[in-house]
Design an enzyme around this catalytic site. Sequence first.
Site, PDB file in Angstrom:
ATOM      1  N   GLU A  84       0.816  -1.216   0.000  1.00  0.00           N
ATOM      2  CA  GLU A  84       0.000   0.000   0.000  1.00  0.00           C
ATOM      3  C   GLU A  84       0.851   1.268   0.000  1.00  0.00           C
ATOM      4  O   GLU A  84       0.727   2.111   0.898  1.00  0.00           O
ATOM      5  CB  GLU A  84      -0.911   0.011   1.235  1.00  0.00           C
ATOM      6  CG  GLU A  84      -1.787  -1.205   1.368  1.00  0.00           C
ATOM      7  CD  GLU A  84      -2.741  -1.136   2.553  1.00  0.00           C
ATOM      8  OE1 GLU A  84      -3.810  -1.762   2.480  1.00  0.00           O
ATOM      9  OE2 GLU A  84      -2.416  -0.454   3.554  1.00  0.00           O
ATOM     10  N   PRO A  85       1.731   1.443  -0.973  1.00  0.00           N
ATOM     11  CA  PRO A  85       2.584   2.627  -0.939  1.00  0.00           C
ATOM     12  C   PRO A  85       1.843   3.911  -1.291  1.00  0.00           C
ATOM     13  O   PRO A  85       0.985   3.917  -2.179  1.00  0.00           O
ATOM     14  CB  PRO A  85       3.640   2.313  -2.014  1.00  0.00           C
ATOM     15  CG  PRO A  85       2.964   1.390  -2.963  1.00  0.00           C
ATOM     16  CD  PRO A  85       1.978   0.598  -2.162  1.00  0.00           C
ATOM     17  N   CYS A 132      -0.959  33.734  10.114  1.00  0.00           N
ATOM     18  CA  CYS A 132      -0.832  34.299  11.458  1.00  0.00           C
ATOM     19  C   CYS A 132      -0.652  33.224  12.516  1.00  0.00           C
ATOM     20  O   CYS A 132      -1.553  32.958  13.326  1.00  0.00           O
ATOM     21  CB  CYS A 132      -2.030  35.169  11.757  1.00  0.00           C
ATOM     22  SG  CYS A 132      -2.063  36.573  10.666  1.00  0.00           S
ATOM     23  N   GLU A 133       0.487  32.573  12.490  1.00  0.00           N
ATOM     24  CA  GLU A 133       0.851  31.514  13.430  1.00  0.00           C
ATOM     25  C   GLU A 133       2.364  31.455  13.459  1.00  0.00           C
ATOM     26  O   GLU A 133       2.978  31.444  12.394  1.00  0.00           O
ATOM     27  CB  GLU A 133       0.433  30.124  12.895  1.00  0.00           C
ATOM     28  CG  GLU A 133      -1.010  29.866  12.774  1.00  0.00           C
ATOM     29  CD  GLU A 133      -1.551  29.033  13.926  1.00  0.00           C
ATOM     30  OE1 GLU A 133      -0.769  28.646  14.824  1.00  0.00           O
ATOM     31  OE2 GLU A 133      -2.757  28.799  13.908  1.00  0.00           O
TER      32      GLU A 133
END
Length: 423
Positions: A277-278, A348-349
């Site tokens: 499942e790549p 704004c973080e």
Amino acid sequence: THCFTKKEDGYLYCEGLKVQEVMEAVEKRPFYLYSKPQITKNVEAYKQALDGLNSVIGYAIKANNNLLILKHLKELGCGAVLVSGNELRLALLAGFDPTRCVFNGNGKLLEDLVLAAQEGVFVNIDSEFDLDNIVAAARIAGKRVNVLLRINPDVDPQVHPYVATGNKNSKFGIRNEKLQWFLDAVKSYPDELKLVGAHCHLGSTITKVDIFRDAAAIMVKFIDEIRAQGFDISYLNIGGGLGIDYYHTGAVLPTPRDLIDTVRELVKSRNLNLIIEPGRSLIANTCCFVNRVTGVKTNGTKNFIVIDGSMAELIRPSLYDAYQHIELVSPPPPDSAVSTFDVVGPVCESADFLGKNRELPAPARGSGLVVHDAGAYCMSMASTYNLKMRPPEYWVEEDGSVAKIRHGETFEDHMRLFEGLSI
Ligand code: LLP
């Protein structure tokens, strides 16, 4: 050679094209740029590695769900791994063969399971309640569902805790002590469930293939136990999780061939079909996130390169402290000095960074800067935080032309969500 390379002229190229020229030709906003030939190469590497085994490459759609990319992966022979009803719907629209698709997840909804049952996709049993829901879905759909048991082999993948999944305290899968309960439960629903295999997924960004071998050895023992009880099961699904070279240091990392070779004999010894499942290892290195430099500033001891892209479009550095390589797309101005920069967006973080402490030449305003390996878990995890709308996507095709493969989201798209409401 890799699709994105810096040539001696100091420009970054994608296949034969200057990224700078692509920037000038397309909309002026951050965008994702893929190499279609690189996607093909990555799939071919898995196909060659799997030569001689009965196998399904189940591409993990969560890594990147662009419809054109999905269609291309389908054309190349991939199946798909799904974690929601909408991913299942999209996989069907992209034309994936449902019998080469696996529906995973610890909180699958009944209505989505009904669709999965109708379409004939493999379903992983994740818990007691999940088994109840799969049985109910089988009855509603009037179909017997091919199921795999997702077992936690409890092997430490040695990765960031947010992307480790196969350990015993994980929210995913079942504990092996409960295996007998699940086998008895499956036996009691012969019209609804057909057990066809066992599944595990250890985690993501794994860079040691021994981990896969250890897990496969444990899973093969479970398969022996399950077969000993009369179940005719033929699939081993070892999940995804192979890491890639995010650091660009030239370090030698395991390839798909290394991964498959480490489990090949085990798989053959039990005459199993192998499902993998790549996600990341198929798509991450096929793409750069392309930005423009808005300006350079210094505060205290810190130098910042401020770009127009941000954590809204690409959250991996903020969320996992992930390293993704950063490079300028054109030669810096002649008088530019190399310094240590944090590369940040306008959101704004303080968590809004794409890279920390990077040695880079001071770039000119308006010049291009890319974040590498942005094909997996970047666009698919993008948000509209600060109303930064999701970026457009382009790819370079085999003939060297650039095509748009997804429109950028607009303010109008956003306002459509309020149409017809009494505002
Ligand atoms: N199969 C299952 C059951 C999974 O949960 C995952 C990923 C995969 C396959 C594909 O794993 P891959 O080959 O891509 O490593 N957002 C994180 C990664 C989360 C992975 C979740 N599961 C990141 O940006 O690093």
